[in-house]
Each structure stands twice: as C-alpha cells, then as structure tokens.
Design a protein around this motif. Structure first.
Motif, PDB file in Angstrom:
ATOM      1  N   GLU A  99      31.992 -26.684-169.013  1.00 53.97           N
ATOM      2  CA  GLU A  99      33.174 -26.039-168.460  1.00 53.97           C
ATOM      3  C   GLU A  99      33.202 -26.144-166.925  1.00 53.97           C
ATOM      4  O   GLU A  99      32.221 -25.842-166.250  1.00 53.97           O
ATOM      5  N   VAL A 100      34.338 -26.566-166.413  1.00 49.42           N
ATOM      6  CA  VAL A 100      34.512 -26.615-164.963  1.00 49.42           C
ATOM      7  C   VAL A 100      35.082 -25.280-164.519  1.00 49.42           C
ATOM      8  O   VAL A 100      36.094 -24.814-165.043  1.00 49.42           O
ATOM      9  N   LYS A 101      34.389 -24.634-163.595  1.00 48.33           N
ATOM     10  CA  LYS A 101      34.928 -23.369-163.100  1.00 48.33           C
ATOM     11  C   LYS A 101      34.587 -23.201-161.627  1.00 48.33           C
ATOM     12  O   LYS A 101      33.872 -24.026-161.051  1.00 48.33           O
ATOM     13  N   GLU A 102      35.105 -22.128-161.052  1.00 49.90           N
ATOM     14  CA  GLU A 102      34.796 -21.898-159.646  1.00 49.90           C
ATOM     15  C   GLU A 102      33.445 -21.209-159.539  1.00 49.90           C
ATOM     16  O   GLU A 102      33.174 -20.240-160.239  1.00 49.90           O
ATOM     17  N   ASN A 103      32.600 -21.742-158.672  1.00 45.42           N
ATOM     18  CA  ASN A 103      31.257 -21.206-158.483  1.00 45.42           C
ATOM     19  C   ASN A 103      31.119 -20.666-157.072  1.00 45.42           C
ATOM     20  O   ASN A 103      31.654 -21.245-156.126  1.00 45.42           O
ATOM     21  N   THR A 104      30.413 -19.548-156.958  1.00 46.56           N
ATOM     22  CA  THR A 104      30.185 -18.962-155.645  1.00 46.56           C
ATOM     23  C   THR A 104      28.715 -19.150-155.281  1.00 46.56           C
ATOM     24  O   THR A 104      27.836 -18.703-156.016  1.00 46.56           O
ATOM     25  N   ILE A 105      28.483 -19.823-154.170  1.00 52.53           N
ATOM     26  CA  ILE A 105      27.112 -20.153-153.788  1.00 52.53           C
ATOM     27  C   ILE A 105      26.795 -19.530-152.438  1.00 52.53           C
ATOM     28  O   ILE A 105      27.557 -19.685-151.472  1.00 52.53           O
ATOM     29  N   SER A 106      25.684 -18.824-152.394  1.00 53.61           N
ATOM     30  CA  SER A 106      25.249 -18.206-151.137  1.00 53.61           C
ATOM     31  C   SER A 106      24.122 -19.038-150.547  1.00 53.61           C
ATOM     32  O   SER A 106      23.168 -19.383-151.243  1.00 53.61           O
ATOM     33  N   ILE A 107      24.237 -19.364-149.272  1.00 54.06           N
ATOM     34  CA  ILE A 107      23.245 -20.207-148.615  1.00 54.06           C
ATOM     35  C   ILE A 107      22.748 -19.482-147.367  1.00 54.06           C
ATOM     36  O   ILE A 107      23.549 -19.142-146.488  1.00 54.06           O
ATOM     37  N   LEU A 108      21.456 -19.237-147.308  1.00 61.66           N
ATOM     38  CA  LEU A 108      20.871 -18.662-146.085  1.00 61.66           C
ATOM     39  C   LEU A 108      20.359 -19.799-145.227  1.00 61.66           C
ATOM     40  O   LEU A 108      19.611 -20.661-145.711  1.00 61.66           O
ATOM     41  N   VAL A 109      20.757 -19.785-143.959  1.00 60.29           N
ATOM     42  CA  VAL A 109      20.376 -20.910-143.083  1.00 60.29           C
ATOM     43  C   VAL A 109      19.887 -20.399-141.739  1.00 60.29           C
ATOM     44  O   VAL A 109      20.224 -19.283-141.322  1.00 60.29           O
ATOM     45  N   ASN A 110      19.098 -21.225-141.072  1.00 60.65           N
ATOM     46  CA  ASN A 110      18.772 -20.955-139.673  1.00 60.65           C
ATOM     47  C   ASN A 110      20.055 -21.075-138.863  1.00 60.65           C
ATOM     48  O   ASN A 110      20.820 -22.019-139.038  1.00 60.65           O
ATOM     49  N   ASN A 125      19.137 -10.280-139.769  1.00 63.40           N
ATOM     50  CA  ASN A 125      18.401 -11.047-138.767  1.00 63.40           C
ATOM     51  C   ASN A 125      19.378 -12.022-138.131  1.00 63.40           C
ATOM     52  O   ASN A 125      19.844 -12.963-138.778  1.00 63.40           O
ATOM     53  N   PRO A 126      19.738 -11.785-136.855  1.00 61.04           N
ATOM     54  CA  PRO A 126      20.791 -12.606-136.245  1.00 61.04           C
ATOM     55  C   PRO A 126      20.433 -14.090-136.135  1.00 61.04           C
ATOM     56  O   PRO A 126      21.302 -14.914-135.859  1.00 61.04           O
ATOM     57  N   GLU A 127      19.179 -14.432-136.355  1.00 56.70           N
ATOM     58  CA  GLU A 127      18.808 -15.851-136.322  1.00 56.70           C
ATOM     59  C   GLU A 127      19.086 -16.535-137.664  1.00 56.70           C
ATOM     60  O   GLU A 127      18.911 -17.743-137.800  1.00 56.70           O
ATOM     61  N   ILE A 128      19.454 -15.721-138.628  1.00 54.41           N
ATOM     62  CA  ILE A 128      19.755 -16.281-139.947  1.00 54.41           C
ATOM     63  C   ILE A 128      21.210 -15.998-140.312  1.00 54.41           C
ATOM     64  O   ILE A 128      21.693 -14.877-140.153  1.00 54.41           O
ATOM     65  N   THR A 129      21.897 -17.040-140.750  1.00 59.34           N
ATOM     66  CA  THR A 129      23.305 -16.922-141.136  1.00 59.34           C
ATOM     67  C   THR A 129      23.433 -17.048-142.649  1.00 59.34           C
ATOM     68  O   THR A 129      22.699 -17.815-143.263  1.00 59.34           O
ATOM     69  N   ARG A 130      24.355 -16.252-143.205  1.00 56.79           N
ATOM     70  CA  ARG A 130      24.668 -16.451-144.616  1.00 56.79           C
ATOM     71  C   ARG A 130      26.005 -17.179-144.719  1.00 56.79           C
ATOM     72  O   ARG A 130      26.988 -16.789-144.110  1.00 56.79           O
ATOM     73  N   ILE A 131      26.001 -18.254-145.476  1.00 54.12           N
ATOM     74  CA  ILE A 131      27.231 -19.002-145.722  1.00 54.12           C
ATOM     75  C   ILE A 131      27.563 -18.836-147.200  1.00 54.12           C
ATOM     76  O   ILE A 131      26.706 -19.071-148.047  1.00 54.12           O
ATOM     77  N   VAL A 132      28.783 -18.399-147.477  1.00 54.01           N
ATOM     78  CA  VAL A 132      29.198 -18.300-148.879  1.00 54.01           C
ATOM     79  C   VAL A 132      30.282 -19.346-149.114  1.00 54.01           C
ATOM     80  O   VAL A 132      31.276 -19.402-148.382  1.00 54.01           O
ATOM     81  N   ILE A 158      34.479 -28.307-151.122  1.00 53.97           N
ATOM     82  CA  ILE A 158      34.445 -26.905-150.715  1.00 53.97           C
ATOM     83  C   ILE A 158      35.821 -26.306-150.948  1.00 53.97           C
ATOM     84  O   ILE A 158      36.809 -26.777-150.383  1.00 53.97           O
ATOM     85  N   GLU A 159      35.907 -25.285-151.791  1.00 52.44           N
ATOM     86  CA  GLU A 159      37.194 -24.616-152.017  1.00 52.44           C
ATOM     87  C   GLU A 159      37.439 -23.574-150.934  1.00 52.44           C
ATOM     88  O   GLU A 159      38.525 -23.450-150.394  1.00 52.44           O
ATOM     89  N   SER A 160      36.402 -22.799-150.634  1.00 50.55           N
ATOM     90  CA  SER A 160      36.514 -21.831-149.539  1.00 50.55           C
ATOM     91  C   SER A 160      35.142 -21.609-148.937  1.00 50.55           C
ATOM     92  O   SER A 160      34.118 -21.928-149.549  1.00 50.55           O
ATOM     93  N   ILE A 161      35.142 -21.108-147.712  1.00 48.34           N
ATOM     94  CA  ILE A 161      33.868 -20.941-147.013  1.00 48.34           C
ATOM     95  C   ILE A 161      33.959 -19.729-146.100  1.00 48.34           C
ATOM     96  O   ILE A 161      35.020 -19.436-145.534  1.00 48.34           O
ATOM     97  N   SER A 162      32.879 -18.983-146.003  1.00 51.13           N
ATOM     98  CA  SER A 162      32.801 -17.948-144.978  1.00 51.13           C
ATOM     99  C   SER A 162      31.374 -17.871-144.492  1.00 51.13           C
ATOM    100  O   SER A 162      30.444 -18.150-145.250  1.00 51.13           O
ATOM    101  N   ALA A 163      31.196 -17.535-143.232  1.00 52.23           N
ATOM    102  CA  ALA A 163      29.851 -17.552-142.659  1.00 52.23           C
ATOM    103  C   ALA A 163      29.740 -16.528-141.551  1.00 52.23           C
ATOM    104  O   ALA A 163      30.675 -16.342-140.763  1.00 52.23           O
ATOM    105  N   ASN A 164      28.618 -15.828-141.530  1.00 50.30           N
ATOM    106  CA  ASN A 164      28.312 -14.972-140.385  1.00 50.30           C
ATOM    107  C   ASN A 164      26.836 -14.600-140.444  1.00 50.30           C
ATOM    108  O   ASN A 164      26.163 -14.882-141.427  1.00 50.30           O
ATOM    109  N   ILE A 165      26.394 -13.940-139.376  1.00 48.18           N
ATOM    110  CA  ILE A 165      24.966 -13.642-139.282  1.00 48.18           C
ATOM    111  C   ILE A 165      24.568 -12.561-140.295  1.00 48.18           C
ATOM    112  O   ILE A 165      25.410 -11.820-140.801  1.00 48.18           O
ATOM    113  N   THR A 166      23.286 -12.495-140.556  1.00 50.07           N
ATOM    114  CA  THR A 166      22.735 -11.486-141.456  1.00 50.07           C
ATOM    115  C   THR A 166      22.058 -10.399-140.615  1.00 50.07           C
ATOM    116  O   THR A 166      22.221 -10.369-139.401  1.00 50.07           O
TER     117      THR A 166
END
Lengths: 562, 161
Positions: B2-13, B43-50, B33-41
C-alpha cells in the motif's frame, strides 16, 4: 608557536601517515604548495586533475591506505568529479583536498570559484567546507576516519585560500574527532548460528563474493571458508583476486559477461551465500530470474545494500571478516559436517557445466585480444597488478587474466569510467614499485587520459600499457552489432594516433604487433624494459566479448559465442 | 504494498549543509518530499526535521537506510507507525466583504482557529490541526473568499518515548 593553515594541513596529513599525494597546483592552493615545497611528503605532479584522483584511487586499492589528491579551486576541483564518483561507486577510500576562493568572496562568482561541496554532495561519502582555521585539523582527521571506516568512500575537503594563510596558535588546534557515533555495534552471533543452519541444509550451495571481501581484507577467511565447506564460488568483477582463479572451486565471474557455469550455478543453487556484494544490475540482470531457487544469505557492511534489489532470507549488516572468522571457527570446532553426498550431485553438475562451455575464443590470422591477455598472464605468471579501462578490454582482462592474488585487479566497476585505467596504474605503481603494473586498454579509452604519459615518464614509473587496438569503441560497436542492426553510429574511431610515435613523443617506449606470432615477443620486450611502455596490438576489429547476457534477460539466457 | 503518506523524523547535527544533504538524498534516490518542517531541539546543536513522503513500507525502509548513511544524521524514525501526534498549521488571508464577515467569524470559532490580523478589507486566520483538518478547513474557507494561504509541514512528536 603559530602555524599557518597550510602548515596545519600538513601536520594533519602527517598524523594520518600520508607520505604520498597526487596533485596539481593553482591559484587557490598556492600557499599549500608553498608549504609542500618545504615538506618531505611526496607529490606526484599529474597533467590533469582527473589523473590525480584516479591515481589516488589506484594507490588506495593497491596499498589499502587512503589515497590523497590535492587540486585547486574551480576547474581543478570539477576535473576531479568523475574520479570522485568513480571512487564512490566502488567504495574506495580517498581524501580530495580542493582549494577554494577566500571566505569573503564565496558566493560572489569569484574567479575560479565553484560550489564543489554542492557539486560533490551526492557522490562523496561526506564533504566539508572549512569555515574557520580552528576546525581544519579536526576536519582533516575526521575526513580520513570517514573515508576508511565502515563502507569506505571518497571525502572532499574544500579549503578557502585565506584559511591556508591565516595563523593559529598550535595549542589552539583541535585534533579531536567529533563525529556522531552511529555505527551501532551489531551482534553477529545469532545471525551466524542461523547462517550455519541454512548452510547445513543446503544441497546446492554457492558463494558469491565481491569487493567487500577485498575492502575488508577477508580473503584468507574466504579461502578457508570455501575449502572447509567444499562449496563452489563465483566472484564479481570487483571481487576478483579475493579467491584464487586457479582453484578448482572457482567458477569465474558472474553476470553479463560472466562464465556459463557461474551463471548456471546462480540460476540453480538453493543457497546463495553473498559476501560483500551489492548485486549490481550487471550481475543480476533480470531480477525475477536471479537465483530463483535460492535462499539468500547476505553479508554486507552497508545496511542499505541489503534487500535493495535482491530479497534476502537472512542478512548480516557487518564487515565480512568477523562473520567469516566466526563461521570458520564453528565449522572447524563443532565438527560441523555436511554429508558429502548432500552436495555431490551439485558439484558434479557444476563440473558438467564447466566442461560444456569453458571460456574460450577462436584463433585466426589476426591477433585475438583474448590471446594477448592470456599471453600476458603466462609471461607475468599471474603476478602483475592489472588495471583496465572500460569496455571490451576490461571484460577480456577479467575473463582471461586469472587473478590469484588480492588487490591485483583495479578496475572501474560501478561507474564504468573510460580513462580510469592508466592513471590508476600510475597510482598502483607508486604504491608498489616492486610490482609489474599493466594497464589493459582499448584504443578509445586510453585517449581519455593519455596526457598522464608525461607523469609516468617524469617519475620513471615503468607502467605498461597494453592497447587492444581494434579501431572501434569496441563495446559500443558490439551492442550496435547485436541490438542496433550493425549500424555503427559513431563507434568507429579508426583515425587513431600512431601510438608508437605518441609514446616516443612523451619519452616512453612504443612497440607494435600486428600479427599473432609477434604478440609474445612484443610483450616480452615491453615487460623487460624498465620504462613506461605502450604496446599497441592491432587486434581483430570485430571481435566480441562472450558469453553475453542480453540486457534485461535472465542470466541463464546466454549467447555463448557469435 | 500500500502506498500511503509516511511521516519521518530525522535528528541531525545543526550544520549549514545538512538540509541539502537530506533533500539531495530524497531527490537523488528517487523519493519525493511532500512536506517538511525543521527546527532546533532541546539541544540547539541538534535539529529535528520532520518530512512526509509517499510510498509503501519497502520504500520507506530503503529511504531510512539511505538517510542513516548521511554522516550528520543522528537518528531516523518512521513516525507513521509510532503512534505520534501530528499537526500542521495554516495561515489564511481572507477577503472581507459585508456579506462574509460574520460567517468567517463563526467559522474561526468552529475550527478553533484565531484571527491574527484584521484590516479593513482583509483578515488573516490561523488554523492548526491534523492534515485532514487543514484540508477540510481550506476547502471550506475557499468558498468564503480565501485570497491566499501558507501551510507548514507536519510537526510530530511521539506520544510516549
């Protein structure tokens, strides 16, 4: 004491035990080259930056060390891109140092400015733009660590000119790596136990080994494994030499130009033990028909290579070496036995396939390229380091030079880069001055980096170039013959230079053979002289590489000869 | 599958080029990429990208493996199957007329939205909710004189660690 950025760079290279680099100077790296002038480190001055990166790649493949190349900004950097992509596809550890315009100019379309980290992002394992001199030492060390750890690959460091000139107090330099530790330790014990069960049950087992065995230096373990189990083995193009081609267990190379018996073995085995391979499409061809009866056990250090195309029944995301060590230990300790009769029919079947369609060719009154490679094998007793260009020359080298030793075959497997072989041979010869190094080339591909003749002659590198000269872009011609109604569109390059005169013009030795009976004497002469030599063999123009699997066909569906 | 929309969380430097690396992995490896949002966590040196992306389970596993190879990626998590709370926000500019004003105010209440700006002839509404809530809100507002809107990517957090 204060150090310049250029000095920090060389201190860092020293910490990584770099004694040889391949480079070409230019405006943005003048300060680095000025520092190089005072250093003991050896730079091999190439004639084109593509030569530098391929030479560093060849050096890395043969020495097992990280190859290093140093070039200027802009065109110097972009000229390395093909070579970076080449190293990326074949997982070769190289560090590419590129100059960059001063930080204050970046982004302003300055002279010889290019966004090389942007350009190489998809074809490097990682890359860095050095923004502050404080980071330089750490970045260089991280680059080497990344290049050689895990699945190896190329790493690029872009260094702006002002950073190479600015000063830093030596106590302020940070050498400490700050890399995320995302190499999760995988426990291999459970998986290996399961693997052993699969092996125990197999009636038609087959090993397929690839470049990962060479990169992981696991050839001894592989040899022991195959002998303990008494199983047949095929090795991919990238894996040639990990298992001795002269051993009766070996079935030759699989895939598009693989042997009949290797492809038949894959198509009929019930267990495929895949070690350090990534199942390239040139190996698998039609996926549905690849190893259709087999359970697949896949060991590869890169989890992304597992289940990418070929579905596995059991996978171990690990370096091959510890897996093979553990399996070998258990197989010999726990008195592991596979009843001999369990695989007897299989081994007999394989022997029949071997006898049915051995690798062969027909002699004629023209020189056969296969004969040249075979004679080269005989005269060098299989002990030369062979590099190749890409196309028919590469396939004939893989088929007819029987590689018994690891790291003795260097070829552009993934990217298929014409022009790779000669500069890579230069790198190999620099790494192994004691070895005979031969580039098996075509008349098309040798012209793609022919300028490096000057480099080879300049450093007295006795690299031998064997040109299988057929006046065609041979592999293109072969496809046009088979699939495009013999319409030889732009594959005829009959107007090739006089390679003997060309060699002489560069100060190398040029030899030519036009008849079969001249082949051996020409090779002997070329191999005997301690100089850079071009040997130009005028071969049968329309000879083809066989067996051949038509693109998209099952690998069991082979054309055995024309 | 099944093809569906997936939400992936990525923690990055939190490094300047890390977003380009993530985006490049999507485009270069044939994902979208259907949609993207990003901001710090924290720990400000680590960003979460969804990131939300369309694909079947197999595709998402391949994508996760490729993303994990990026040196500055610390963690990749498929939140689609992780019981996460997912929200988006939209800012909508409405044309105001005598006829629609009251109706808009009522709608804002129904949608539990806010009016963040009000001029003589336009106003800006803020609505948050799940993807479907936002889709519905936009369809509704479109009939009432919607001028333009800006929609965020999905932000998501797991309900339990």
């Amino acid at each position: 004491m204060k150090l310049t950025g250029a000095q920090v760079l060389f201190e860092a290279l020293q910490k990584e035990n770099v004694d040889t680099i391949f480079g070409f100077p230019g405006g943005a790296v003048l300060d680095i080259f000025d520092e190089l002038y005072r250093r003991k480190i050896r730079n091999i001055l190439v004639r084109h930056e593509q030569g530098a990166i391929h030479a560093a790649d060849g050096y890395a493949r043969v020495s097992g060390k990280v190859g290093v190349c140093l070039v200027t900004s802009g065109p110097g950097a972009t000229n390395t891109v093909t070579g970076i992509a080449n190293a990326f596809m074949d997982s070769i550890p190289v560090v590419v140092l590129t100059g960059q315009v001063a930080t204050s100019l970046i982004g302003g379309d300055a002279f010889q400015e290019v966004d090389i980290t942007g350009i190489t992002r998809p074809c490097t394992k990682h890359n860095f733009l050095v923004r502050r001199i404080d980071d330089l030492g750490r970045i260089v060390r991280e680059a080497f660590h990344i290049a050689r750890s895990g699945r190896p690959g190329p790493v690029l460091i872009d260094i702006p000119k002002d950073i190479t000139k600015s000063l830093i107090e030596d106590n302020d330099i940070s050498w400490t790596l700050s890399l995320p530790n995302n190499n999760k330790k995988v426990s291999i014990e459970d998986a290996c136990a399961k693997a052993l069960d699969m092996i125990r049950q197999a009636e038609r087992p087959l090993v397929i080994s690839g470049g990962g065995v060479l990169l992981g230096r696991a050839w001894d373990e592989l040899r022991t494994f195959v002998k303990l189990l008494n199983v047949p083995i095929t090795s991919t193009l990238m894996g040639l030499g990990a298992f001795p081609a002269s051993d009766p267990h070996w079935l030759g190379m699989p895939g598009m130009h693989g042997t009949y018996y290797a492809n038949m073995a894959i198509s009929n085995c019930d267990l495929l033990i895949a070690l350090g391979v990534r199942f390239d499409d040139r190996v698998t061809s039609k996926l549905d028909a690849f190893a259709p009866h087999a359970k697949v056990l896949h060991v590869d250090i890169d989890p992304a290579s597992i289940d990418k195309f070929v579905k596995t029944n059991l996978s171990i995301a690990s370096d091959c070496k510890p897996v093979l060590q553990l399996l070998n230990k258990w197989i010999s300790d726990k008195s592991f036995t596979m009843p001999e009769k369990q695989t007897k029919a299989w081994l007999e079947q394989i022997q029949k396939w071997k006898e049915f369609a051995p690798l062969t060719y027909c002699q004629s009154d023209k020189i056969k390229p296969q004969y040249v490679v075979e004679t080269l094998y005989r005269l060098t007793e299989g002990k030369a380091i062979i590099s190749t260009e890409v196309g028919q020359n590469q396939m004939w080298a893989a088929q007819f030079y029987h590689f018994d030793y690891p790291n003795s075959f260097i070829t552009s497997g993934g990217l298929g880069t014409m022009g790779y072989g000669f500069p890579a041979a230069i790198g190999a010869q620099v790494a192994r001055p004691d070895k005979v190094v031969v580039d098996i080339a075509g008349d098309g591909s040798i012209q793609m980096n022919i300028q490096e003749l000057a480099t080879a002659v300049n450093y007295d590198l006795p690299v031998k170039i064997v040109i299988l000269n057929n006046g065609f872009l041979g592999m293109v011609r072969q496809w046009q013959e088979l699939f495009y109604g013999k319409r030889y569109s732009h594959s005829n390059i009959n107007n090739v230079p006089d390679f003997v005169k060309l060699a002489e013009a560069y100060g190398a030795v040029g030899l030519r053979a036009t008849r079969p009976e001249e082949v051996e004497a020409t090779l002997r002469k070329g191999l005997d002289v301690a100089k850079t030599v071009i040997m130009d063999f005028h071969v049968e123009p329309e000879e083809g590489v066989y067996p051949m699997v038509s693109p998209g066909a099952a690998i069991s569906d082979m054309v055995l000869r024309k | 599958m099944e093809v569906k929309e997936n939400t992936i969380s990525i923690l990055v430097n939190n490094r300047p080029d890390v977003l380009a690396r993530i985006a490049g992995t999507f485009s270069g490896r044939g994902f979208n990429i259907e949609s993207i949002s990003a901001n710090i966590t924290r720990n400000p040196e680590i960003t979460r990208i969804v990131i939300t992306t369309l694909g079947n389970r197999e595709t998402v596993i391949k994508l996760e493996k490729q993303l994990t190879k990026i040196i500055d990626v610390l963690e990749v998590k498929d939140l689609t199957r992780a019981n996460a709370a997912c929200r988006e926000m939209v800012l909508v500019r409405m044309k105001l007329t005598d006829a629609n004003q009251v109706k808009i105010m009522q709608t804002v209440d129904t949608l539990k939205g806010k009016i963040v700006n009000m001029d003589v002839d336009t106003c800006i509404l803020e609505v948050t909710g799940g993807k479907k809530d936002i889709d519905d809100a936009l369809a509704f507002l479109d009939k009432m004189g919607m001028d333009d809107f800006t929609r965020t990517g999905v932000v998501a957090v797991e309900r339990q660690k």
